[in-house]
Design an enzyme around this catalytic site. Structure first.
Site, PDB file in Angstrom:
ATOM      1  N   GLU A 144      52.535  54.619  41.363  1.00  0.00           N
ATOM      2  CA  GLU A 144      51.833  55.073  40.169  1.00  0.00           C
ATOM      3  C   GLU A 144      50.872  56.199  40.542  1.00  0.00           C
ATOM      4  OE1 GLU A 144      49.269  51.149  39.665  1.00  0.00           O
ATOM      5  OE2 GLU A 144      48.331  52.872  38.725  1.00  0.00           O
ATOM      6  N   CYS A 146      51.155  48.872  38.717  1.00  0.00           N
ATOM      7  CA  CYS A 146      51.387  48.132  39.962  1.00  0.00           C
ATOM      8  C   CYS A 146      52.675  47.319  39.950  1.00  0.00           C
ATOM      9  CB  CYS A 146      50.220  47.184  40.237  1.00  0.00           C
ATOM     10  SG  CYS A 146      48.655  48.014  40.303  1.00  0.00           S
ATOM     11  N   HIS A 185      49.682  39.744  42.668  1.00  0.00           N
ATOM     12  CA  HIS A 185      49.151  41.106  42.772  1.00  0.00           C
ATOM     13  C   HIS A 185      47.636  40.986  42.980  1.00  0.00           C
ATOM     14  CE1 HIS A 185      47.925  45.113  42.039  1.00  0.00           C
ATOM     15  NE2 HIS A 185      47.360  44.842  40.872  1.00  0.00           N
TER      16      HIS A 185
HETATM   17  P1  HMG Z   1      31.780  44.860  38.067  1.00  0.00           P
HETATM   18  O1  HMG Z   1      31.707  44.805  36.612  1.00  0.00           O
HETATM   19  O2  HMG Z   1      30.862  45.813  38.762  1.00  0.00           O
HETATM   20  O3  HMG Z   1      31.543  43.452  38.736  1.00  0.00           O
HETATM   21  O4  HMG Z   1      33.231  45.239  38.543  1.00  0.00           O
HETATM   22  P2  HMG Z   1      31.046  42.065  38.083  1.00  0.00           P
HETATM   23  O5  HMG Z   1      29.660  42.223  37.606  1.00  0.00           O
HETATM   24  O6  HMG Z   1      32.095  41.532  37.162  1.00  0.00           O
HETATM   25  O7  HMG Z   1      31.019  41.186  39.408  1.00  0.00           O
HETATM   26  C1  HMG Z   1      32.208  40.864  40.084  1.00  0.00           C
HETATM   27  C2  HMG Z   1      32.071  39.435  40.618  1.00  0.00           C
HETATM   28  O8  HMG Z   1      31.083  39.442  41.662  1.00  0.00           O
HETATM   29  C3  HMG Z   1      31.589  38.424  39.576  1.00  0.00           C
HETATM   30  O9  HMG Z   1      32.271  37.220  39.855  1.00  0.00           O
HETATM   31  C4  HMG Z   1      30.110  38.275  39.920  1.00  0.00           C
HETATM   32  O10 HMG Z   1      29.557  37.040  39.509  1.00  0.00           O
HETATM   33  C5  HMG Z   1      30.151  38.388  41.420  1.00  0.00           C
HETATM   34  P3  HMG Z   1      33.166  36.526  38.711  1.00  0.00           P
HETATM   35  O11 HMG Z   1      32.268  36.267  37.549  1.00  0.00           O
HETATM   36  O12 HMG Z   1      34.224  37.527  38.370  1.00  0.00           O
HETATM   37  O13 HMG Z   1      33.715  35.318  39.399  1.00  0.00           O
HETATM   38  N1  HMG Z   1      28.883  38.785  42.045  1.00  0.00           N
HETATM   39  C6  HMG Z   1      28.432  38.286  43.201  1.00  0.00           C
HETATM   40  N2  HMG Z   1      28.940  37.352  44.027  1.00  0.00           N
HETATM   41  C7  HMG Z   1      28.240  37.058  45.180  1.00  0.00           C
HETATM   42  N3  HMG Z   1      27.065  37.672  45.504  1.00  0.00           N
HETATM   43  C8  HMG Z   1      26.526  38.606  44.697  1.00  0.00           C
HETATM   44  C9  HMG Z   1      27.211  38.945  43.486  1.00  0.00           C
HETATM   45  N4  HMG Z   1      26.977  39.833  42.493  1.00  0.00           N
HETATM   46  C10 HMG Z   1      28.010  39.727  41.613  1.00  0.00           C
HETATM   47  N5  HMG Z   1      25.365  39.201  45.037  1.00  0.00           N
HETATM   48  C11 HMG Z   1      35.608  44.981  38.383  1.00  0.00           C
HETATM   49  C12 HMG Z   1      34.295  44.363  38.859  1.00  0.00           C
HETATM   50  C13 HMG Z   1      36.758  44.222  39.013  1.00  0.00           C
HETATM   51  C14 HMG Z   1      35.670  44.904  36.869  1.00  0.00           C
HETATM   52  C15 HMG Z   1      35.647  46.477  38.837  1.00  0.00           C
HETATM   53  O14 HMG Z   1      35.641  46.563  40.221  1.00  0.00           O
HETATM   54  C16 HMG Z   1      36.820  47.240  38.281  1.00  0.00           C
HETATM   55  O15 HMG Z   1      36.785  47.773  37.189  1.00  0.00           O
HETATM   56  N6  HMG Z   1      37.946  47.361  39.102  1.00  0.00           N
HETATM   57  C17 HMG Z   1      39.148  48.047  38.665  1.00  0.00           C
HETATM   58  C18 HMG Z   1      39.976  47.228  37.718  1.00  0.00           C
HETATM   59  C19 HMG Z   1      40.642  46.033  38.356  1.00  0.00           C
HETATM   60  O16 HMG Z   1      40.785  45.939  39.551  1.00  0.00           O
HETATM   61  N7  HMG Z   1      41.137  45.117  37.493  1.00  0.00           N
HETATM   62  C20 HMG Z   1      41.859  43.953  37.947  1.00  0.00           C
HETATM   63  C21 HMG Z   1      42.889  43.439  36.945  1.00  0.00           C
HETATM   64  S1  HMG Z   1      43.979  44.729  36.396  1.00  0.00           S
HETATM   65  C22 HMG Z   1      45.092  44.961  37.691  1.00  0.00           C
HETATM   66  O17 HMG Z   1      45.177  44.165  38.572  1.00  0.00           O
HETATM   67  C23 HMG Z   1      45.909  46.208  37.655  1.00  0.00           C
HETATM   68  C24 HMG Z   1      45.458  47.319  38.591  1.00  0.00           C
HETATM   69  O18 HMG Z   1      45.809  46.980  39.921  1.00  0.00           O
HETATM   70  C25 HMG Z   1      46.121  48.637  38.198  1.00  0.00           C
HETATM   71  C26 HMG Z   1      47.617  48.691  38.012  1.00  0.00           C
HETATM   72  O19 HMG Z   1      48.287  47.777  37.552  1.00  0.00           O
HETATM   73  O20 HMG Z   1      48.132  49.772  38.244  1.00  0.00           O
HETATM   74  C27 HMG Z   1      43.976  47.555  38.540  1.00  0.00           C
END
Ligand code: HMG
Length: 391
Positions: free
Chosen positions: A83, A115, A237
């Protein structure tokens, strides 16, 4: 009655980049508690491509050992899933075909659906091998994942390629017939043609992934698939490794199973070793999970493994594989570990400079700085053409 042979993954080889950025470095730069990365999303470091690496050089590096071991005589099809494509018309697979000296009597094509693409490639390959079991298909998943600097997605970048040789009587894993498939038109993650970095609604993307898990399981069951208890392990994934745990807990809950920590960990722990230090490799991610599992788990001979392949947008597929007796003799554990360990650690400034680099678009001559120590490199851009070099 004709005998239908077992068909599946005969060999698997991975490659990753020259450079790596530890999440501790990113956390120190942006003031995030590193626990959010190490524990919250389950990531330690991410692979960063050198200036002279791209999806073609990574793919050729992953596939070369497969050709060295098995030759190319029986490969009549190359499927390149990505991709992070480099051209709107020409398949990246044609460059790889040339770099590896594959026979001219072959078809080469590029597939795209975020993906998920490599899983489509694997399923199409199985169809081709079923038609003629003497043929083999080279399926390559290769991606460089890039989000905006200082965005929430930044911590979930990465880059890698996995090459799979698909054949009859496979030495590693036989892929079973029933598949659960799911498609929903959602805008959770996308990359318009004019952008280098993906756009993403992070939290929406997690919800969309979980919805796809449910949809796939429902269809898998309706297609006569196995019971959840049959599976020794689950290769999801992994855009970040914690996502596998979220997805698995969701599946356990959906199917009426306990979702406590121990249950959620069972069958997952050994699938995350590569994704944890490589980051999101998009199409390659679910097959990095397989490599990690086969190389790290106790003997899996004859055991069933579930695969859940998700691609934003979204398309997903759940299917099963069974592990072949003697599979351990065919693994590439040392080479894979070397690929991960040999990466040079970047400081934050060097990472940022590489991230901000973009290839010139004026069509004149541009040599690319020599950075990678790998066997293939993008040597120059000349007349709007990418010039690759094998060493
Ligand atoms: P964010 O909003 O900055 O993070 O980004 P958050 O506030 O949701 O925190 C993440 C986790 O860390 C949470 O845990 C927090 O509680 C925890 P959860 O509630 O999820 O269990 N946390 C802590 N833990 C320990 N110590 C601390 C602490 N602080 C917070 N101090 C997000 C996270 C994944 C949304 C961001 O990185 C993002 O946008 N990433 C890109 C999108 C993505 O990967 N999506 C995944 C699903 S889609 C997919 O898999 C397809 C993809 O691969 C693309 C494709 O298909 O081509 C992306």
């Amino acid at each position: 009655m004709s005998h239908t042979p077992a068909i599946g993954i005969h060999d698997l080889s991975l490659a990753t980049t020259e450079f790596v950025l530890p999440h501790a470095t990113l956390a120190a730069h942006n003031g995030t508690d590193v626990g959010k990365y190490h524990v919250g999303i389950g990531q330690r470091s991410m692979s960063v491509a050198a200036a002279d690496e791209d999806i073609v050089t990574l793919a050729a590096t992953a596939a070369a050992p497969i050709i060295a071991r098995h030759g190319s005589d029986r490969i009549r099809t190359v499927v390149f899933a990505t991709e992070s494509s480099i051209d709107q018309a020409k398949s990246a697979g044609v460059y790889v075909h040339s770099l590896l000296g594959l026979p001219s009597a072959s078809r080469v094509v590029e597939l795209k659906q975020a993906c998920y693409g490599a899983t489509a490639g694997l399923q199409f390959a199985i169809g081709l091998v079923r038609r003629d079991p003497t043929q083999r298909v080279l399926v390559i998943a290769s991606d460089v994942s890039k989000y905006e600097l200082d965005s929430p997605g930044e911590a979930t970048q990465g880059a890698a390629a996995v090459a799979l040789l698909v054949s009859a009587d496979p030495a590693l894993v036989t892929i079973e017939d029933p598949s659960g498939v799911f498609t929903a038109d959602v805008m959770d993650f996308w990359r318009p043609n004019y952008r280098d970095a993906a756009l993403v609604d992070g939290h929406e993307s997690i919800t969309a992934y979980l919805q796809a898990v449910e949809g796939c399981w429902k269809d898998y069951t309706e297609q006569g698939g196995r019971e959840l208890e049959d599976f020794a392990a689950f290769c999801y994934h992994q855009p970040f490794t914690k996502m596998a745990y979220k997805a698995h807990r969701h599946l356990l809950n959906y199917t009426g199973h306990a979702t406590d920590e121990d249950q959620a960990r069972k069958g997952l722990e050994q699938t995350t070793a590569y994704n944890n230090v490589i980051g999101n490799s998009y199409t390659a991610s679910v097959y990095l999970a397989l490599a990690s599992l086969l190389e790290n788990a106790d003997d899996l001979t004859g055991r069933a493994i579930a695969f859940l392949s998700y691609g934003s947008g979204s398309v997903a597929e759940l299917f099963a594989g069974t592990v072949t007796p003697g599979y351990r003799d065919h693994l590439r554990t040392d080479a894979h570990q070397h690929a991960v360990k040999r990466r040079t650690e970047l400081d934050y400034a060097a990472y940022r400079e590489l991230h901000q680099r973009s290839l010139p678009t004026d069509g004149s001559d541009h040599p690319i700085p020599e950075q990678t120590g790998g066997p293939f490199r993008l040597a120059a851009l000349r007349g709007h053409k990418r010039i690759y070099e094998a060493r």
